[in-house]
Design a protein around this motif. Sequence first.
Motif, PDB file in Angstrom:
ATOM      1  N   LYS A  77       0.803  -1.221   0.000  1.00 28.34           N
ATOM      2  CA  LYS A  77       0.000   0.000   0.000  1.00 28.34           C
ATOM      3  C   LYS A  77       0.839   1.276   0.000  1.00 28.34           C
ATOM      4  N   ALA A  78       2.161   1.123   0.122  1.00 27.82           N
ATOM      5  CA  ALA A  78       3.025   2.291   0.321  1.00 27.82           C
ATOM      6  C   ALA A  78       4.002   2.473  -0.824  1.00 27.82           C
ATOM      7  N   TYR A  79       4.431   3.721  -1.013  1.00 30.69           N
ATOM      8  CA  TYR A  79       5.510   4.033  -1.957  1.00 30.69           C
ATOM      9  C   TYR A  79       6.632   4.709  -1.166  1.00 30.69           C
ATOM     10  N   TYR A  80       7.851   4.220  -1.352  1.00 29.53           N
ATOM     11  CA  TYR A  80       9.014   4.679  -0.581  1.00 29.53           C
ATOM     12  C   TYR A  80      10.024   5.331  -1.512  1.00 29.53           C
ATOM     13  N   PHE A 115      19.375   4.504  -5.620  1.00 30.63           N
ATOM     14  CA  PHE A 115      18.678   3.276  -5.250  1.00 30.63           C
ATOM     15  C   PHE A 115      17.177   3.345  -5.545  1.00 30.63           C
ATOM     16  N   SER A 116      16.731   4.418  -6.181  1.00 25.52           N
ATOM     17  CA  SER A 116      15.290   4.612  -6.385  1.00 25.52           C
ATOM     18  C   SER A 116      14.793   4.078  -7.722  1.00 25.52           C
ATOM     19  N   VAL A 117      15.689   3.681  -8.626  1.00 26.37           N
ATOM     20  CA  VAL A 117      15.263   3.222  -9.949  1.00 26.37           C
ATOM     21  C   VAL A 117      15.720   1.781 -10.189  1.00 26.37           C
ATOM     22  N   ILE A 118      14.909   1.031 -10.940  1.00 30.59           N
ATOM     23  CA  ILE A 118      15.293  -0.352 -11.257  1.00 30.59           C
ATOM     24  C   ILE A 118      15.150  -0.679 -12.741  1.00 30.59           C
ATOM     25  N   THR A 119      14.580   0.238 -13.538  1.00 33.40           N
ATOM     26  CA  THR A 119      14.444  -0.026 -14.970  1.00 33.40           C
ATOM     27  C   THR A 119      15.463   0.820 -15.740  1.00 33.40           C
ATOM     28  N   PRO A 120      15.761   0.462 -16.984  1.00 31.67           N
ATOM     29  CA  PRO A 120      16.867   1.132 -17.688  1.00 31.67           C
ATOM     30  C   PRO A 120      16.545   2.501 -18.273  1.00 31.67           C
ATOM     31  N   MET A 140       6.273   4.329 -16.392  1.00 26.53           N
ATOM     32  CA  MET A 140       5.147   3.504 -16.818  1.00 26.53           C
ATOM     33  C   MET A 140       5.065   2.180 -16.053  1.00 26.53           C
ATOM     34  N   SER A 141       6.159   1.735 -15.444  1.00 29.31           N
ATOM     35  CA  SER A 141       6.164   0.459 -14.730  1.00 29.31           C
ATOM     36  C   SER A 141       5.547   0.560 -13.350  1.00 29.31           C
ATOM     37  N   PHE A 142       5.541   1.747 -12.772  1.00 30.54           N
ATOM     38  CA  PHE A 142       5.134   1.869 -11.377  1.00 30.54           C
ATOM     39  C   PHE A 142       3.914   2.769 -11.186  1.00 30.54           C
ATOM     40  N   THR A 143       3.192   3.003 -12.254  1.00 29.84           N
ATOM     41  CA  THR A 143       1.946   3.769 -12.163  1.00 29.84           C
ATOM     42  C   THR A 143       0.808   2.884 -12.660  1.00 29.84           C
ATOM     43  N   PRO A 144      -0.296   2.830 -11.919  1.00 30.12           N
ATOM     44  CA  PRO A 144      -1.381   1.895 -12.265  1.00 30.12           C
ATOM     45  C   PRO A 144      -2.142   2.258 -13.528  1.00 30.12           C
ATOM     46  N   SER A 145      -2.227   3.547 -13.840  1.00 28.17           N
ATOM     47  CA  SER A 145      -2.980   3.940 -15.027  1.00 28.17           C
ATOM     48  C   SER A 145      -2.157   3.688 -16.284  1.00 28.17           C
ATOM     49  N   GLN A 146      -2.845   3.479 -17.394  1.00 27.21           N
ATOM     50  CA  GLN A 146      -2.166   3.216 -18.654  1.00 27.21           C
ATOM     51  C   GLN A 146      -1.737   4.530 -19.304  1.00 27.21           C
ATOM     52  N   LEU A 147      -0.581   4.998 -18.915  1.00 26.29           N
ATOM     53  CA  LEU A 147      -0.077   6.245 -19.481  1.00 26.29           C
ATOM     54  C   LEU A 147       0.398   6.021 -20.912  1.00 26.29           C
ATOM     55  N   ARG A 148       0.118   6.985 -21.759  1.00 24.55           N
ATOM     56  CA  ARG A 148       0.698   6.987 -23.091  1.00 24.55           C
ATOM     57  C   ARG A 148       2.032   7.704 -23.030  1.00 24.55           C
ATOM     58  N   ALA A 163      11.846   9.936  -9.108  1.00 27.51           N
ATOM     59  CA  ALA A 163      11.214   9.162  -8.035  1.00 27.51           C
ATOM     60  C   ALA A 163       9.970   9.865  -7.508  1.00 27.51           C
ATOM     61  N   LEU A 164      10.027  11.175  -7.412  1.00 28.77           N
ATOM     62  CA  LEU A 164       8.880  11.932  -6.917  1.00 28.77           C
ATOM     63  C   LEU A 164       7.726  11.935  -7.915  1.00 28.77           C
ATOM     64  N   MET A 165       8.042  11.943  -9.201  1.00 34.95           N
ATOM     65  CA  MET A 165       6.991  11.834 -10.213  1.00 34.95           C
ATOM     66  C   MET A 165       6.234  10.525 -10.040  1.00 34.95           C
ATOM     67  N   VAL A 166       7.007   9.443  -9.868  1.00 35.40           N
ATOM     68  CA  VAL A 166       6.381   8.126  -9.731  1.00 35.40           C
ATOM     69  C   VAL A 166       5.567   8.057  -8.440  1.00 35.40           C
ATOM     70  N   ALA A 167       6.095   8.627  -7.358  1.00 39.50           N
ATOM     71  CA  ALA A 167       5.358   8.648  -6.094  1.00 39.50           C
ATOM     72  C   ALA A 167       4.022   9.353  -6.263  1.00 39.50           C
ATOM     73  N   ARG A 168       4.021  10.446  -6.997  1.00 39.46           N
ATOM     74  CA  ARG A 168       2.804  11.222  -7.217  1.00 39.46           C
ATOM     75  C   ARG A 168       1.783  10.424  -8.030  1.00 39.46           C
ATOM     76  N   LEU A 169       2.256   9.635  -8.982  1.00 36.53           N
ATOM     77  CA  LEU A 169       1.366   8.917  -9.885  1.00 36.53           C
ATOM     78  C   LEU A 169       1.032   7.495  -9.416  1.00 36.53           C
ATOM     79  N   SER A 170       1.631   7.060  -8.326  1.00 36.10           N
ATOM     80  CA  SER A 170       1.533   5.661  -7.918  1.00 36.10           C
ATOM     81  C   SER A 170       0.171   5.274  -7.346  1.00 36.10           C
TER      82      SER A 170
END
Length: 417
Positions: A74-77, A84-89, A96-104, A137-144
């Motif tokens: 339920k949490a985003y850290y 250490f905040s990113v895992i994709t290249p 797009m990997s960490f936000t539930p909505s289908q972003l274009r 990281a903050l963008m993803v937190a906002r959209l998560s």
Amino acid sequence: MKVKVKDLNVVFNDISILSNLNLTVGEGEAVLITGPSGSGKTTLLRTILGIVPNVISGLVKGFIEPEPHTLRRKAYYVPQEPWFSVITPYVWSEIMSFTPSQLRLEDVEDVLSAWGMSGYAFRTTYTLSAGELQRLALMVARLSHKEVVLLDEPASHLDSRNAEKVVRIVNVLRNSGIAVIIVDHDVKAWMGLVDRAYVLRNGTLDEDIMSYYKEFDRLVGELSKPRTQGDIVLEVRVTKYRPPGSRKIVLEGVEFAVRKGEIVLVKGPSGSGKTTLLRLLATSVKEPVLGTKTSVTGRLIYVPDNPLLYFTEPIAAKEVGKGGIEKLREFGIAGRESTPITRLSTGERRRVAVASAIVRGASVVVMDEPTVGLDVINKVRVLKAIVKAAEDGTAFVIASHDPLVERVANKVVNIHG
């Protein structure tokens, strides 16, 4: 979601870090936790999420509601260390990997543009600066769309304009009913927003913020610039620099000289190329770099923004050598000299790296954000030590957003990107 911590105790290697700590954060509430570097603030966040003891071993006693394994879903850290905040290249894949909505992809570009990172969608994440990683990281937190957000020093690598955006984002989160826990040394930035603020010291939370900061003005008043400069020891000229694989020119028309005993501050917005410039200084003194000319008298040491990339020894005592043990104690690392560096807090690692660089006797020391993650007392300790080393003849080039660094700088080089 409401988060409740009751009678929490955390012990590492027989050393008590948190002691009978209590904390409650309700839906739509934002709570700030500050305190000395190494006091256990990050440990608290990691324990709430179950990282301690499931990933980082330690003895944990007490109650956390909901249970950490439930809370993790339920949490985003957002961790203190941006790397250490990113895992994709790629930037686009991270969003797009960490936000539930289908972003274009067009939506991703809009999000990036709002944070001053237009055109970054296809950038590889490993090429981003610490400030750019922090913004991502903050963008993803906002959209998560998570119910709880934990932020550890979320604006430490950002310029003032982007730091203000972070505060506004947190306000949006809490108004959406999200519980937010913020760990930060910059109390003033949050006091108009948070519902409660605590100081973490001696293992527990104290609401007496003012007593913790009562010596701030006196400490800052002790800072001064080095008084004497000698001959030029470093000359830098960057006519035009484009990183390998990039179409964008990052640095252009940058030229300055550094004298013996001088502190030069490299200043500019997050992502403007400050870290790139410092890396160029470190590499171009050894081998030619197209578009860059650097000459140095003596030896140059580079301390990156991630201190883990600097160390060559496993413990602080070996890193600084016999001549640096007293410097560790001066920096508040007494009793931790033989602790593995990987087990130190980020602020402690940074202080060890600064101490190591100072005692090695280089003619020029290049540092990237040496005060990030430090409380006021330790910032002043570090900056006074840098000034003392400068007066003893060492030249410093420091990239930083910290206004306290500017107080000790003899010269400012502005990078606009």
